[in-house]
Enzyme design. Structure first.
Site, PDB file in Angstrom:
ATOM      1  N   GLY A  36       0.697  -1.378  -0.059  1.00  0.00           N
ATOM      2  CA  GLY A  36      -0.054  -0.085   0.117  1.00  0.00           C
ATOM      3  C   GLY A  36       0.769   1.130  -0.014  1.00  0.00           C
ATOM      4  O   GLY A  36       0.789   2.177  -0.904  1.00  0.00           O
ATOM      5  N   HIS A  37       1.954   1.193   0.949  1.00  0.00           N
ATOM      6  CA  HIS A  37       2.803   2.532   0.984  1.00  0.00           C
ATOM      7  C   HIS A  37       3.401   2.549  -0.226  1.00  0.00           C
ATOM      8  O   HIS A  37       3.901   3.543  -1.013  1.00  0.00           O
ATOM      9  CB  HIS A  37       3.564   2.226   1.891  1.00  0.00           C
ATOM     10  N   GLN A 153      -8.699  10.537   7.185  1.00  0.00           N
ATOM     11  CA  GLN A 153      -7.658  11.186   7.012  1.00  0.00           C
ATOM     12  C   GLN A 153      -7.223  11.892   6.015  1.00  0.00           C
ATOM     13  O   GLN A 153      -6.983  13.265   5.918  1.00  0.00           O
ATOM     14  CB  GLN A 153      -6.451  10.187   7.359  1.00  0.00           C
TER      15      GLN A 153
HETATM   16  P1  AMP Z   1       0.478   4.539   7.677  1.00  0.00           P
HETATM   17  O1  AMP Z   1       1.895   4.039   7.740  1.00  0.00           O
HETATM   18  O2  AMP Z   1      -0.431   3.560   8.127  1.00  0.00           O
HETATM   19  O3  AMP Z   1       0.153   6.064   8.543  1.00  0.00           O
HETATM   20  O4  AMP Z   1       0.028   4.944   6.256  1.00  0.00           O
HETATM   21  C1  AMP Z   1       0.899   6.012   5.599  1.00  0.00           C
HETATM   22  C2  AMP Z   1      -0.118   6.313   4.246  1.00  0.00           C
HETATM   23  O5  AMP Z   1      -0.113   5.003   3.628  1.00  0.00           O
HETATM   24  C3  AMP Z   1      -1.083   6.957   4.481  1.00  0.00           C
HETATM   25  O6  AMP Z   1      -1.490   7.870   3.603  1.00  0.00           O
HETATM   26  C4  AMP Z   1      -2.260   5.453   4.338  1.00  0.00           C
HETATM   27  O7  AMP Z   1      -3.561   5.774   3.962  1.00  0.00           O
HETATM   28  C5  AMP Z   1      -1.516   4.848   3.358  1.00  0.00           C
HETATM   29  N1  AMP Z   1      -1.944   3.443   3.197  1.00  0.00           N
HETATM   30  C6  AMP Z   1      -2.064   2.641   4.255  1.00  0.00           C
HETATM   31  N2  AMP Z   1      -2.283   1.370   3.721  1.00  0.00           N
HETATM   32  C7  AMP Z   1      -2.817   1.497   2.382  1.00  0.00           C
HETATM   33  C8  AMP Z   1      -3.262   0.454   1.471  1.00  0.00           C
HETATM   34  N3  AMP Z   1      -3.478  -0.780   2.096  1.00  0.00           N
HETATM   35  N4  AMP Z   1      -3.398   1.196   0.282  1.00  0.00           N
HETATM   36  C9  AMP Z   1      -3.126   2.375   0.127  1.00  0.00           C
HETATM   37  N5  AMP Z   1      -2.489   3.026   0.683  1.00  0.00           N
HETATM   38  C10 AMP Z   1      -2.566   2.727   2.093  1.00  0.00           C
END
Ligand code: AMP
Length: 285
Positions: A36-37, A153
């Site tokens: 995702g990241h 968010q």
């Molecule tokens: P986090 O590390 O969980 O704070 O996420 C960092 C960024 O990655 C945020 O913009 C999240 O929305 C995005 N993100 C997390 N999981 C996913 C996913 N499965 N698909 C797309 N973006 C994601």
């Protein structure tokens, strides 16, 4: 790729890149990176010349009793993923530098932060908005990527960018899922095989909503009931909330006449997971 620990050094590097006319793309994260990241990094690679990723487990967005201490961390593995994705700089600052001791300034977007995820986690979006603005001021990016996975968010950050007149493009990247439909999340690491199976009820519940709306259902309470039924069928799934809102205002929709945002949060044991889907009536697709 260079790992940058100090704010001053990151600021200097970004300033030089800007002076050379290079466009900077920025992906803020809390690390324990997954595909995702990676999708966010690729989006920035496409759009900009220099890609900066930050890894910072932001204490200000965790409430008392939440999983700040146990949040998964693995900088070695994260570094490898960033190198593979062609990231130029990995900013991994110390908490003391981001939050020096003493009085603090916060960023609040109250109208979009009080409900849903914000109601379950008071102060969460204030912590998110504050750290994102700090990071923006360090990196001064031309473009930034956020995931649709954290829908509220993304909406809160968009409002902040507009209201504070920040000069940057926001890119919201679709949710990346595993082969069985579960939205990728750093917290999925906590799931035992049993809880993992149970968690699959979450994407199934989103599909159920799509199905009933696709058949012409326009009453939110009916759609929410269909979602709840799927989730409640598995005793390991503890529903936190299921909401259908207007994606601009985050207010509950009264009738599904256009795209509505369905948001789900549920706990699987100690692990709290989020997911969402935009649901549109048949004539709107
Ligand atoms: P986090 O590390 O969980 O704070 O996420 C960092 C960024 O990655 C945020 O913009 C999240 O929305 C995005 N993100 C997390 N999981 C996913 C996913 N499965 N698909 C797309 N973006 C994601």
């Amino acid at each position: 790729m260079e790992i940058v620990r100090r704010v001053r050094s990151m600021r200097e590097t970004c300033k030089q890149a800007r002076t050379k006319g290079q466009r900077i793309g920025f992906v803020p994260t809390m690390g324990f990176l997954h595909q995702g990241h990676a999708a966010l990094m690729r989006k920035m690679r496409e759009q900009t010349d220099i890609v900066v990723v930050s890894i910072f487990v932001n204490p200000a967005q965790f409430g008392p009793g939440e999983d700040f201490e146990s949040y998964p961390r693995d900088l070695t593995r994260d570094t490898d993923l960033c190198i593979r994705e062609g990231v130029d700089y990995l900013l991994a600052p110390e908490a003391q530098e981001i939050y020096p001791p003493g009085p603090r300034t916060y960023v609040e977007i109250p109208d979009l932060s009080a409900s849903i995820e914000g109601a379950s986690r008071p102060g969460h979006f204030r912590g998110v908005a504050t750290v994102v603005l700090k990071l923006i001021n360090i990196v001064q990016p031309h473009a930034m990527a956020f995931g649709q996975k954290d829908a509220q968010q993304a909406i809160v950050i968009r409002r902040m960018v507009e209201d504070l007149m920040l000069d940057l493009e926001l890119h919201i990247v679709p949710t990346v899922r595993d082969e069985r439909g579960l939205a990728l999340s750093s917290r999925n690491k906590y799931l035992t095989p049993e809880f993992y199976e149970a968690a699959l009820a979450i994407p199934r519940s989103l599909e159920a909503a799509r199905h009933v709306v696709g058949e012409g259902q326009t009453k939110p309470e009916e759609v929410l009931a269909a979602v709840q039924e799927v989730l409640a069928a598995d005793p390991l799934v503890k529903i936190d909330y299921v909401e259908l809102v207007d994606p601009k205002t985050m207010e509950p929709v009264e009738l599904i006449e256009g795209p509505a945002l369905l948001l789900v949060a549920a706990a699987l044991g100690e692990t709290r997971l989020l997911d969402n889907a935009t649901i549109s009536p048949p004539e709107d697709r």
